[in-house]
Design a protein around this motif. Sequence first.
Motif: not given
Length: 235
Positions: A84-89, A101-107, A156-164, A174-175
Amino acid sequence: MTMHTNVNGEHRPRQPGPPPHQHYYPRNHYSSSSSAASFKGCCCCLFLLLTFLALLVLAVILVIVLAIKPKKPQFDLQQVSVQYVGITTAAASATSPATTASLSLNIRMQFTAVNPNKVGIKYSESKFYVMYRGVPLGVATVPGFYQPSQSVRKVETTVMVDKINLLQTDAEDLVKDASLNDRVELKVLGDVGAKIRVLQFTTPRVQVTMNCIVVISPRKQKLTYKQCGVDSVNV
């Protein structure tokens, strides 16, 4: 009264007088000196014994190391899956003149560990930092593990970023990267510590420094580019 016989055989009474002089020698002085010398001798023997054992162990380890010829382990970022990749502006306004802008990321990242040695390798816990233009976004942790000789293992490992939230300049970049170029470039930095184990002995720690560049497409929600460089230094 005691009688004394002279050379002529006559018996005469012995005249009273002081008792004959007797010599007394301090026994404690000699016993303590003997104990100190004995203690020093024991310490010297113990020191020589420990030195010999240390040299013997060092010689055995050196022979084993020369026999197996240890090689540095290989640790590489094999795959990156974008979940998941989400960008809120928020555009500039009268109340908020700066663009935010805030970034949400799950890789999910998959690493491949290769042990080319004839002995096992012990990996310590590793942390990998995901960054955007020098701004830390999140941390991925890989637990420590033991890898047998001449084997390949995947972790394996997961990186989760919630609306930074990003600062104004980073938010504008980023935008622009996401809307115009459809590419968000991230850096993955981390150190991997490993030790080779030989007959219950471990070699000095080898630190593998990983520096990867990954490019993500927000529209396609997938990885479009990956390049990694690895450096090894002894610690």
